[in-house]
Design an enzyme around this catalytic site. Structure first.
Site, short mmCIF file in Angstrom:
data_model
loop_
_atom_site.label_atom_id
_atom_site.label_comp_id
_atom_site.label_asym_id
_atom_site.label_seq_id
_atom_site.Cartn_x
_atom_site.Cartn_y
_atom_site.Cartn_z
N THR A 115 -41.69 -76.92 37.27
CA THR A 115 -40.78 -75.99 36.59
C THR A 115 -39.46 -75.80 37.36
O THR A 115 -39.43 -75.97 38.59
CB THR A 115 -41.48 -74.62 36.45
OG1 THR A 115 -40.55 -73.65 35.98
CG2 THR A 115 -42.02 -74.12 37.79
N GLU A 118 -38.32 -73.01 37.95
CA GLU A 118 -38.41 -71.73 38.68
C GLU A 118 -38.60 -71.92 40.18
O GLU A 118 -38.40 -70.99 40.96
CB GLU A 118 -39.56 -70.88 38.12
CG GLU A 118 -39.35 -70.55 36.66
CD GLU A 118 -40.19 -69.38 36.16
OE1 GLU A 118 -40.73 -68.64 36.98
OE2 GLU A 118 -40.28 -69.23 34.94
N LYS A 144 -46.18 -72.93 42.16
CA LYS A 144 -45.71 -74.23 41.65
C LYS A 144 -44.93 -74.96 42.75
O LYS A 144 -45.05 -76.18 42.91
CB LYS A 144 -44.83 -74.05 40.41
CG LYS A 144 -45.55 -73.58 39.16
CD LYS A 144 -46.58 -74.57 38.62
CE LYS A 144 -45.97 -75.82 38.01
NZ LYS A 144 -47.01 -76.65 37.33
P1 NAD Z 1 -50.11 -73.08 29.11
O1 NAD Z 1 -50.47 -71.83 29.85
O2 NAD Z 1 -49.78 -73.00 27.66
O3 NAD Z 1 -51.30 -74.13 29.25
C1 NAD Z 1 -51.98 -74.35 30.45
C2 NAD Z 1 -53.23 -75.16 30.13
O4 NAD Z 1 -53.90 -75.41 31.39
C3 NAD Z 1 -54.23 -74.44 29.23
O5 NAD Z 1 -54.72 -75.32 28.26
C4 NAD Z 1 -55.32 -74.01 30.18
O6 NAD Z 1 -56.60 -73.93 29.57
C5 NAD Z 1 -55.27 -75.12 31.22
N1 NAD Z 1 -55.79 -74.70 32.53
C6 NAD Z 1 -55.46 -73.59 33.23
N2 NAD Z 1 -56.18 -73.52 34.35
C7 NAD Z 1 -56.97 -74.63 34.38
C8 NAD Z 1 -57.93 -75.14 35.28
N3 NAD Z 1 -58.24 -74.48 36.41
N4 NAD Z 1 -58.54 -76.31 35.01
C9 NAD Z 1 -58.24 -76.98 33.87
N5 NAD Z 1 -57.35 -76.54 32.95
C10 NAD Z 1 -56.73 -75.38 33.21
O7 NAD Z 1 -48.94 -73.73 29.94
P2 NAD Z 1 -47.65 -74.55 29.44
O8 NAD Z 1 -46.58 -73.60 29.13
O9 NAD Z 1 -48.08 -75.55 28.45
O10 NAD Z 1 -47.25 -75.29 30.81
C11 NAD Z 1 -47.84 -76.53 31.17
C12 NAD Z 1 -47.27 -76.99 32.50
O11 NAD Z 1 -45.85 -77.12 32.38
C13 NAD Z 1 -47.51 -76.01 33.63
O12 NAD Z 1 -47.78 -76.74 34.79
C14 NAD Z 1 -46.20 -75.25 33.77
O13 NAD Z 1 -46.00 -74.81 35.09
C15 NAD Z 1 -45.20 -76.33 33.38
N6 NAD Z 1 -43.95 -75.85 32.77
C16 NAD Z 1 -43.95 -74.98 31.71
C17 NAD Z 1 -42.75 -74.60 31.13
C18 NAD Z 1 -42.70 -73.67 29.94
O14 NAD Z 1 -41.62 -73.27 29.52
N7 NAD Z 1 -43.81 -73.30 29.33
C19 NAD Z 1 -41.54 -75.09 31.64
C20 NAD Z 1 -41.57 -75.96 32.74
C21 NAD Z 1 -42.78 -76.35 33.28
O1 DAU Z 2 -38.27 -71.86 33.37
C1 DAU Z 2 -39.51 -72.43 33.09
C2 DAU Z 2 -40.56 -71.35 32.97
O2 DAU Z 2 -40.30 -70.67 31.75
C3 DAU Z 2 -41.98 -71.88 33.00
O3 DAU Z 2 -42.23 -72.48 34.25
C4 DAU Z 2 -42.99 -70.76 32.74
O4 DAU Z 2 -44.30 -71.30 32.67
C5 DAU Z 2 -42.64 -70.11 31.43
O5 DAU Z 2 -43.53 -69.01 31.20
C6 DAU Z 2 -41.19 -69.63 31.41
O6 DAU Z 2 -41.01 -68.50 32.33
P1 DAU Z 2 -40.16 -67.21 31.91
O7 DAU Z 2 -40.60 -66.07 32.75
O8 DAU Z 2 -38.71 -67.52 31.88
O9 DAU Z 2 -40.65 -67.05 30.38
P2 DAU Z 2 -41.04 -65.76 29.50
O10 DAU Z 2 -41.21 -66.24 28.10
O11 DAU Z 2 -42.17 -65.00 30.11
O12 DAU Z 2 -39.75 -64.87 29.59
C7 DAU Z 2 -38.47 -65.34 29.16
C8 DAU Z 2 -37.45 -64.26 29.47
O13 DAU Z 2 -37.69 -63.13 28.61
C9 DAU Z 2 -37.53 -63.72 30.88
O14 DAU Z 2 -36.22 -63.41 31.34
C10 DAU Z 2 -38.34 -62.43 30.74
C11 DAU Z 2 -37.97 -61.96 29.35
N1 DAU Z 2 -39.04 -61.23 28.62
C12 DAU Z 2 -40.25 -61.83 28.50
C13 DAU Z 2 -41.28 -61.21 27.83
C14 DAU Z 2 -42.64 -61.88 27.70
C15 DAU Z 2 -38.77 -60.00 28.05
O15 DAU Z 2 -37.66 -59.46 28.14
N2 DAU Z 2 -39.80 -59.37 27.38
C16 DAU Z 2 -41.04 -59.94 27.26
O16 DAU Z 2 -41.95 -59.29 26.63
#
Ligand code: NAD
Ligand code: DAU
Length: 360
Positions: free
Chosen positions: A140, A142, A170
């Site tokens: 990520t 972050e 991470k």
């Molecule tokens: P998510 O929370 O939607 O999914 C995570 C998945 O991992 C789930 O299916 C969960 O069951 C599985 N999991 C969790 N713990 C586990 C374990 N111990 N063993 C096996 N499976 C396990 O997450 P996401 O948003 O799809 O993110 C996926 C990856 O991408 C993560 O590594 C996250 O850090 C990275 N990422 C996410 C974002 C974002 O915006 N969502 C952005 C950049 C990077």
């Molecule tokens: O930048 C990549 C990351 O983006 C990923 O690595 C993370 O897995 C993913 O969860 C996401 O992190 P954020 O913290 O940016 O996402 P989130 O959707 O939780 O929040 C987005 C923004 O909105 C953040 O500034 C916090 C704000 N927020 C979030 C929630 C859930 C609110 O203001 N209210 C809320 O209820």
């Protein structure tokens, strides 16, 4: 029995991004066998993969990456030659409440996979320029910390400076991945992506949570003043970037993935409100009063913005979708899939969400 060209272990494939990556690989690469290892935490949902579950090149294994023996068994049983590692605890707010779970899964789980790969892949040298093995770690933006409102961007050489237990876990996993290359010669590649949006995202994250709340006339909890900035990328564009990097990325390189698409939270929320109200046939402005400013997230990162020029210049990837189009598709998907939302928000999650509110 059919011989597959590669046996790719994808971890976390039942989650948001993982399910899009799995679907893409199953459909685009019938020559590969895809083994999805996911422990199905609250965030993992096999309904995300309903349309591909019977594909002949797909196997699902319910498995916890924190179980080292089980990971080793999977490597041997399925003759795993490559890994795309997405499994993680991914929600910042949860990491503030329970950092141990994040260290456990994100650090120890990643270390288990690296060690299983190291022990299984005895000779990872390239043959005729092609690596037989690849450990792809999905990370990520972050890990880089946050930016000021000064137009700067995270590049691949920005120093790591994580602020939340999630991003610290991470960052640590990224360091382990590089260390396994530098110490044991494991072929690795890492990508660091910005905020994803799209279908099948668990509705604790901003966009699906707010769409669902607007539909049900529930408050929209905006942290702080809503001035924080995120750089949003359509999840299918992330999955495509992972595909490109998996096939063409250089060993030990890092690739930033982002949309050049910055939004303050409050401006984004206004777009979501407008879109949901329009699609539900409500008059413009109907749901504006749902905006509720609440106590800020502890350690709330101010601004994320990714420079993905390297990925564009070296591997030819760029986002395919304009944000306005992507958000329209996304809002429609959640409005048309209320059953999916009800299913994932029942039980444990609902209790967790109620507790979050009580604390604020
Ligand atoms: P998510 O929370 O939607 O999914 C995570 C998945 O991992 C789930 O299916 C969960 O069951 C599985 N999991 C969790 N713990 C586990 C374990 N111990 N063993 C096996 N499976 C396990 O997450 P996401 O948003 O799809 O993110 C996926 C990856 O991408 C993560 O590594 C996250 O850090 C990275 N990422 C996410 C974002 C974002 O915006 N969502 C952005 C950049 C990077
Ligand atoms: O930048 C990549 C990351 O983006 C990923 O690595 C993370 O897995 C993913 O969860 C996401 O992190 P954020 O913290 O940016 O996402 P989130 O959707 O939780 O929040 C987005 C923004 O909105 C953040 O500034 C916090 C704000 N927020 C979030 C929630 C859930 C609110 O203001 N209210 C809320 O209820």
């Amino acid at each position: 029995m059919k011989e597959f060209r590669r046996n790719i272990l994808i971890t976390g494939g039942a989650g948001f991004i993982g399910s899009h990556v799995i679907r893409r690989f199953i459909n685009n690469y019938p020559q590969y066998r895809i083994i999805n290892a996911d422990s199905l935490t609250y965030a993992g949902n096999l309904a995300n993969l309903e349309d591909v579950k019977d594909a002949s090149n797909y196997i699902f294994v319910k498995a916890d990456i924190c179980n080292f023996e089980l990971m080793q068994d999977i490597f041997h049983k399925y003759n795993i030659d490559s890994v795309i590692h997405l499994a993680a605890e991914s929600h910042v707010d949860r990491s503030i409440k329970d950092p141990f779970a994040f260290a456990h899964t994100n650090i120890m789980g990643t270390l288990n996979l690296l060690e299983a790969a190291k022990r299984t892949w005895k000779n990872s040298e390239a043959v005729n320029g092609e690596y037989r093995n690849m450990f792809y770690h999905v990370s990520t933006d972050e890990v880089y910390g946050d930016l000021d409102f000064d137009g700067t961007l995270f590049t691949e050489s920005t120093a790591y400076d994580p602020h939340s237990p999630y991003s610290a876990s991470k960052a640590s996993s990224d360091h382990f991945v590089r260390a396994y290359h530098d110490t044991y010669n494991l072929p690795i590649v890492i990508s660091n992506c910005s905020n994803n949006y799209g279908s099948h995202q668990f509705p604790e994250k901003l966009i699906p949570l707010f769409i669902n709340n607007i539909r049900h006339n529930k408050p929209l909890p905006v942290y702080g003043k809503g001035e924080n900035v995120r750089d949003w990328l359509w999840v299918n564009d992330h999955a495509r970037a992972i595909d490109v990097i998996f096939h063409e990325g250089k060993i030990r390189e890092t690739y930033n993935i982002g949309g050049f698409n910055e939004w303050t939270n409050i401006d984004l929320i206004k777009v979501i409100i407008k879109t949901v109200d329009r699609l539900l046939g409500r008059a413009e402005g109907t749901s504006d009063n749902l905006i509720t400013y609440v106590t800020d997230r502890a350690g709330h990162d101010l601004r994320y913005a990714i420079d993905s020029t390297k990925l564009k210049n070296e591997l030819g990837w760029k986002p395919s979708l304009q944000f306005e189009e992507g958000i329209e598709i996304t809002v429609k998907w959640y409005l048309e899939n209320q059953k999916w939302l009800d299913n994932v928000t029942s039980g444990d999650y609902q209790r967790y969400y109620d507790n979050m509110y009580r604390d604020r």
